[in-house]
Design a protein around this motif. Sequence first.
Motif, PDB file in Angstrom:
ATOM      1  N   LYS A 123       0.879  -1.179   0.000  1.00  0.00           N
ATOM      2  CA  LYS A 123       0.000   0.000   0.000  1.00  0.00           C
ATOM      3  C   LYS A 123       0.910   1.222   0.000  1.00  0.00           C
ATOM      4  N   PHE A 124       0.462   2.321  -0.603  1.00  0.00           N
ATOM      5  CA  PHE A 124       1.330   3.469  -0.832  1.00  0.00           C
ATOM      6  C   PHE A 124       0.672   4.775  -0.410  1.00  0.00           C
ATOM      7  N   THR A 125       1.457   5.625   0.262  1.00  0.00           N
ATOM      8  CA  THR A 125       1.013   6.975   0.575  1.00  0.00           C
ATOM      9  C   THR A 125       2.208   7.919   0.551  1.00  0.00           C
ATOM     10  N   SER A 126       2.051   9.013  -0.148  1.00  0.00           N
ATOM     11  CA  SER A 126       3.140  10.002  -0.219  1.00  0.00           C
ATOM     12  C   SER A 126       2.926  11.126   0.796  1.00  0.00           C
ATOM     13  N   LEU A 127       1.913  11.000   1.651  1.00  0.00           N
ATOM     14  CA  LEU A 127       1.563  12.079   2.569  1.00  0.00           C
ATOM     15  C   LEU A 127       2.517  12.242   3.742  1.00  0.00           C
ATOM     16  N   VAL A 128       3.339  11.237   4.035  1.00  0.00           N
ATOM     17  CA  VAL A 128       4.264  11.312   5.171  1.00  0.00           C
ATOM     18  C   VAL A 128       5.564  11.955   4.729  1.00  0.00           C
ATOM     19  N   LYS A 129       5.938  13.029   5.407  1.00  0.00           N
ATOM     20  CA  LYS A 129       7.179  13.731   5.132  1.00  0.00           C
ATOM     21  C   LYS A 129       7.950  13.861   6.439  1.00  0.00           C
ATOM     22  N   PRO A 130       9.285  13.889   6.370  1.00  0.00           N
ATOM     23  CA  PRO A 130      10.067  14.035   7.611  1.00  0.00           C
ATOM     24  C   PRO A 130      10.046  15.484   8.088  1.00  0.00           C
ATOM     25  N   ILE A 131       9.147  15.798   9.013  1.00  0.00           N
ATOM     26  CA  ILE A 131       9.061  17.165   9.523  1.00  0.00           C
ATOM     27  C   ILE A 131       9.488  17.196  10.993  1.00  0.00           C
ATOM     28  N   ALA A 132       9.947  18.356  11.408  1.00  0.00           N
ATOM     29  CA  ALA A 132      10.590  18.503  12.715  1.00  0.00           C
ATOM     30  C   ALA A 132       9.714  18.076  13.882  1.00  0.00           C
ATOM     31  N   ASN A 133       8.426  18.379  13.866  1.00  0.00           N
ATOM     32  CA  ASN A 133       7.609  18.043  15.039  1.00  0.00           C
ATOM     33  C   ASN A 133       7.456  16.537  15.233  1.00  0.00           C
ATOM     34  N   MET A 134       7.719  15.738  14.201  1.00  0.00           N
ATOM     35  CA  MET A 134       7.698  14.288  14.355  1.00  0.00           C
ATOM     36  C   MET A 134       8.941  13.791  15.082  1.00  0.00           C
ATOM     37  N   MET A 135       9.991  14.610  15.150  1.00  0.00           N
ATOM     38  CA  MET A 135      11.239  14.209  15.787  1.00  0.00           C
ATOM     39  C   MET A 135      11.186  14.303  17.306  1.00  0.00           C
ATOM     40  N   VAL A 136      10.230  15.035  17.843  1.00  0.00           N
ATOM     41  CA  VAL A 136      10.211  15.338  19.272  1.00  0.00           C
ATOM     42  C   VAL A 136      10.228  14.079  20.130  1.00  0.00           C
ATOM     43  N   GLN A 137       9.334  13.138  19.865  1.00  0.00           N
ATOM     44  CA  GLN A 137       9.265  11.923  20.675  1.00  0.00           C
ATOM     45  C   GLN A 137      10.591  11.166  20.637  1.00  0.00           C
TER      46      GLN A 137
END
Length: 168
Positions: A123-137
Amino acid sequence: NINLDAVAVSAGPGSYTGLRIGVSTAKGICYALGCQLIAIDTLKVMALGFKQANQANAIICPVIDARRMEIYTAMYDSDLNELMPAEAKIIDENSFADIDRTIYFCGSGAEKCSNIIKNPNAKFTSLVKPIANMMVQLAEEAYHNNQFEDVAYYEPFYLKEFYTPQKN
């Protein structure tokens, strides 16, 4: 007066120039303020972003388009345990054919993969990008586990050597 304990930066893989600029900036801040440097794997950041948005119990395969038929990729289970380490991979219709359960390809290389990979479980999705707020955890976990980089000697994870064509 700025009081920071640490600076987190995307470790790569990714754009050579982007990684150089980001890491150089983070190292400069850490050196100037005397704080710790934390490097977070870009592909793991993307896997976490997918997991937070989807809560799927499947294999997560973040993919970054690396030009032509190549991608930067890794594989994680739904708990973000690494199943396949990061690699530069040339894809064809048989890529990932051995995966016999649902696998989500997410990121800038997902569209390219969707046109080539023939695995029926994909399954494929291009909606996920490496953005800074995802790095917090991930940065908080690294901080609490004292997983710091040497500010003077740390280099980004390029995955491949930088290539400059020679002029004739």
